[in-house]
Design an enzyme around this catalytic site. Structure first.
Site, PDB file in Angstrom:
ATOM      1  N   GLY A 223       0.936  -1.207  -0.013  1.00  0.00           N
ATOM      2  CA  GLY A 223       0.217  -0.085   0.118  1.00  0.00           C
ATOM      3  C   GLY A 223       0.892   1.201  -0.076  1.00  0.00           C
ATOM      4  O   GLY A 223       1.998   1.102  -0.410  1.00  0.00           O
ATOM      5  N   SER A 224       0.266   2.287   0.547  1.00  0.00           N
ATOM      6  CA  SER A 224       0.924   3.624   0.581  1.00  0.00           C
ATOM      7  C   SER A 224       2.257   3.604   1.422  1.00  0.00           C
ATOM      8  O   SER A 224       2.076   2.947   2.199  1.00  0.00           O
ATOM      9  CB  SER A 224      -0.006   4.645   0.828  1.00  0.00           C
ATOM     10  OG  SER A 224      -0.217   4.646   2.243  1.00  0.00           O
ATOM     11  N   VAL A 227       1.504   4.762   5.069  1.00  0.00           N
ATOM     12  CA  VAL A 227       0.994   3.940   5.769  1.00  0.00           C
ATOM     13  C   VAL A 227       2.160   2.828   6.084  1.00  0.00           C
ATOM     14  O   VAL A 227       2.371   2.279   7.264  1.00  0.00           O
ATOM     15  CB  VAL A 227      -0.236   3.248   5.486  1.00  0.00           C
ATOM     16  CG1 VAL A 227      -0.893   2.186   6.360  1.00  0.00           C
ATOM     17  CG2 VAL A 227      -1.551   4.282   5.329  1.00  0.00           C
ATOM     18  N   GLY A 228       2.671   2.349   5.139  1.00  0.00           N
ATOM     19  CA  GLY A 228       3.580   1.385   5.101  1.00  0.00           C
ATOM     20  C   GLY A 228       4.809   1.538   6.171  1.00  0.00           C
ATOM     21  O   GLY A 228       5.121   0.752   6.964  1.00  0.00           O
ATOM     22  N   GLU A 246       5.553  -3.552   0.996  1.00  0.00           N
ATOM     23  CA  GLU A 246       5.909  -2.902  -0.575  1.00  0.00           C
ATOM     24  C   GLU A 246       4.929  -1.886  -0.668  1.00  0.00           C
ATOM     25  O   GLU A 246       3.963  -1.839  -0.431  1.00  0.00           O
ATOM     26  CB  GLU A 246       5.537  -4.099  -1.615  1.00  0.00           C
ATOM     27  CG  GLU A 246       5.955  -3.685  -3.159  1.00  0.00           C
ATOM     28  CD  GLU A 246       4.645  -3.145  -3.948  1.00  0.00           C
ATOM     29  OE1 GLU A 246       4.896  -1.823  -3.964  1.00  0.00           O
ATOM     30  OE2 GLU A 246       3.752  -3.575  -4.018  1.00  0.00           O
ATOM     31  N   CYS A 280       1.429   0.968  -7.974  1.00  0.00           N
ATOM     32  CA  CYS A 280       2.821   1.530  -7.133  1.00  0.00           C
ATOM     33  C   CYS A 280       4.061   1.621  -8.216  1.00  0.00           C
ATOM     34  O   CYS A 280       4.835   2.262  -7.990  1.00  0.00           O
ATOM     35  CB  CYS A 280       3.335   0.447  -6.207  1.00  0.00           C
ATOM     36  SG  CYS A 280       1.967   0.040  -5.345  1.00  0.00           S
TER      37      CYS A 280
HETATM   38  C1  UN1 Z   1       1.071  -2.086  -8.159  1.00  0.00           C
HETATM   39  O1  UN1 Z   1       1.625  -1.371  -8.621  1.00  0.00           O
HETATM   40  O2  UN1 Z   1       0.313  -1.630  -7.189  1.00  0.00           O
HETATM   41  O3  UN1 Z   1       3.998  -5.088 -12.176  1.00  0.00           O
HETATM   42  C2  UN1 Z   1       1.150  -3.644  -8.268  1.00  0.00           C
HETATM   43  C3  UN1 Z   1       2.541  -4.818 -12.118  1.00  0.00           C
HETATM   44  C4  UN1 Z   1       1.731  -5.537 -11.651  1.00  0.00           C
HETATM   45  C5  UN1 Z   1       1.483  -5.174 -10.263  1.00  0.00           C
HETATM   46  C6  UN1 Z   1       1.416  -3.868  -9.846  1.00  0.00           C
HETATM   47  N1  UN1 Z   1       1.977  -6.974 -11.956  1.00  0.00           N
HETATM   48  O4  UN1 Z   1       2.370  -3.714 -12.697  1.00  0.00           O
END
Ligand code: UN1
Length: 502
Positions: A223-224, A227-228, A246, A280
């Site tokens: 997550g963010s 928070v992480g 992550e 992310c």
């Molecule tokens: C995320 O970005 O929160 O590599 C996960 C990717 C995906 C997972 C993304 N398999 O873009």
């Protein structure tokens, strides 16, 4: 009364909290009501998971994996239906909604298949009569806290591996995607998995905090960063707990003087706008060599002006809405900030024209691409802070690829990045020096496959709550040595003689 419940100890339970609604971000439609988990609800779930652990760990890997294979088939059989639900609940366009479900069954397949693969190592000993091994044991209860942007895949990143390794789980889905949480819990219920092995508590950050503070052995968080980091700090107070986090990044694509610009433009658009910039791994920085800058800029800007924003259930939509009002506000706040920082705005579709908003979707959380260019300046906040939206900086650089890498690395984060170049020396230099957990050459910096480690460096997290790396977080290693002789012989030349006074 909420329409749905928590799932604790094999039962659907209402819990002690208020209700909350799941809302379709494309049109404001209420998708269902869910119970907001309290600390007591989490405690019940952790107690059930703890109770179930001893019998669950006694099953073989292969027997534990059988429950996951049931889910694998159900995910495949319900691909279309579940893909649509993902899209309705988190707003990403339909190919992405379906890809989320595909990624989920890939991870389930990886984890359940791994049940038949060797675990641990046979390690040679100095002493011929000794057998030495590295063996693994499950840690116990794993608390899983997952985000809304991959509401089916990421829960399985955490849970499939944890369960096959012999742990029990307490999971809190994101508050934006409780319907996906409900469906996953129904799937576990359908498998007949023993009571207490899988538990789900719906809710918000307070329920997440109760998991982190609770009697769990490992916390997995995706997550963010905000928070992480709090989660990691909290877990660090108790040395007996493990954590794997992550978080996001301020990811970049480097486009060198040797880039194929077709690949560069395609990779940049995918990296910046897919999932409406809410991965992310999405890229909010494009670091482009001066020799190709003008042509790249023209082509990228043209696509940013025209890329289709619309109903995420329509196949010809490229970008759906963002997930909720707070994401809209954050996006606008950062667009205002970059203006104050004196950049040159190239594309501003932040407030979509009414004509662009699909009929019947006026209540949705709509934004379009926002693109700007700026000289590189290490003081600029806009080049360092993650927005989590289609908000993209073009930064021109001169000189060799090391200069691009220097700019690329000058952020607190290090999750994903890409280099576009036809020169293998530039590519390999980037590969070796880019400070990221996921690096790509001549590709977008999104779209990792489940069998790769998925985690970042620097402030993007520790460990990788994913595939093989998740095993590290949810198991203990034992160095196990067995003597096959009736004599005791020690390593390192240590004498085994017991010497007495007489
Ligand atoms: C995320 O970005 O929160 O590599 C996960 C990717 C995906 C997972 C993304 N398999 O873009």
């Amino acid at each position: 009364m909420a329409e749905h419940d928590h799932y604790v100890d094999g039962e659907w339970v209402a819990g002690g909290g208020d209700d909350f609604e799941s809302v379709n971000p494309a049109n404001g439609e209420v998708l269902g009501t869910f119970p907001r988990g309290t600390e007591a609800d989490v405690e019940d779930a952790v107690a059930a998971a703890d109770e179930a652990f001893e019998t669950w760990r006694d099953l073989s890997y292969v027997d534990r994996a059988e429950y996951l294979w049931e889910i694998y088939h159900e995910l495949r059989d319900r691909h279309e239906e579940l893909g649509e639900i993902v899209t309705k609940e988190c707003g990403k366009e339909i190919s992405e909604g379906k890809a989320d479900v595909t990624e989920a069954w890939h991870m389930v397949e990886w984890a359940a298949g791994n049940a038949r693969h060797p675990h641990g190592d046979i390690v040679p000993s100095e002493i011929a009569a000794k057998d030495a091994y590295m063996r693994r044991k499950p840690r116990g209860v794993v608390g899983c806290i997952t985000p809304w942007n991959f509401p089916v895949a990421i829960p399985f990143w955490h849970m499939a591996v944890s369960l096959v390794e012999g742990n029990t789980v307490v999971w809190k889905p994101a508050e934006q995607t409780p319907w996906c949480g409900q469906i996953i819990a129904e799937m576990f219920d359908d498998t007949g998995i023993p009571d207490g092995v899988f538990n789900m508590v719906q809710g918000f950050g307070d329920a997440g905090a109760a998991i982190v503070d609770g009697d769990v052995d490992t916390v997995m968080f995706t997550g963010s960063a905000e928070v992480g980091h709090g989660v990691a700090q909290e877990v660090a107070r108790d040395p007996s707990k493990n954590v794997s986090t992550e978080m996001g990044g301020k990811n970049a694509v480097v486009i060198t003087d040797e880039a194929d610009l077709d690949i560069a433009v395609h990779s940049a658009v995918m990296s910046s706008f897919k999932t409406t910039g809410q991965r992310c791994v999405s890229s909010e920085r494009l670091i482009v060599h001066a020799d190709v800058y003008d042509e790249f800029k023209e082509r990228f800007v043209e696509l940013a002006e025209t890329v289709s924003v619309g109903d995420p259930l329509e196949e010809d939509t490229f970008m759906g809405p963002v997930v909720d009002e707070s994401q809209v506000e954050k996006f606008h706040r950062y667009n205002d900030l970059v203006r104050k920082e004196g950049v040159n705005v190239l594309v501003d579709r932040a407030d979509l024209d009414d004509a662009e908003i699909p009929d019947g979707h006026e209540e949705g959380y709509w934004v379009g691409p926002f693109v700007y260019e700026t000289e590189y300046d290490p003081e600029l906040r806009c080049l360092k802070e993650e927005v989590f939206g289609p908000h993209v900086a073009l930064v021109e650089y001169e000189g060799d690829v090391d200069r691009a890498i220097e700019i690329h690395n000058d952020v607190p984060y290090g999750l994903a990045g890409a280099v576009v170049s036809e020169d293998y020396r530039q590519i390999n230099r980037y590969r070796d020096r880019a400070e990221v957990g996921l690096a790509y050459g001549n590709l977008p910096c999104i779209g990792a496959e489940v069998q790769l480690p998925f985690g970042g460096v620097k402030h993007s997290g520790q460990g990788a709550p994913h595939a093989r790396e998740a095993i590290e977080a949810v198991t203990e290693r034992t160095a196990w040595t067995l003597n096959n002789s009736s004599d005791i012989e020690m390593a390192q030349g240590l004498s085994a003689d017991i010497k007495t006074e007489d």
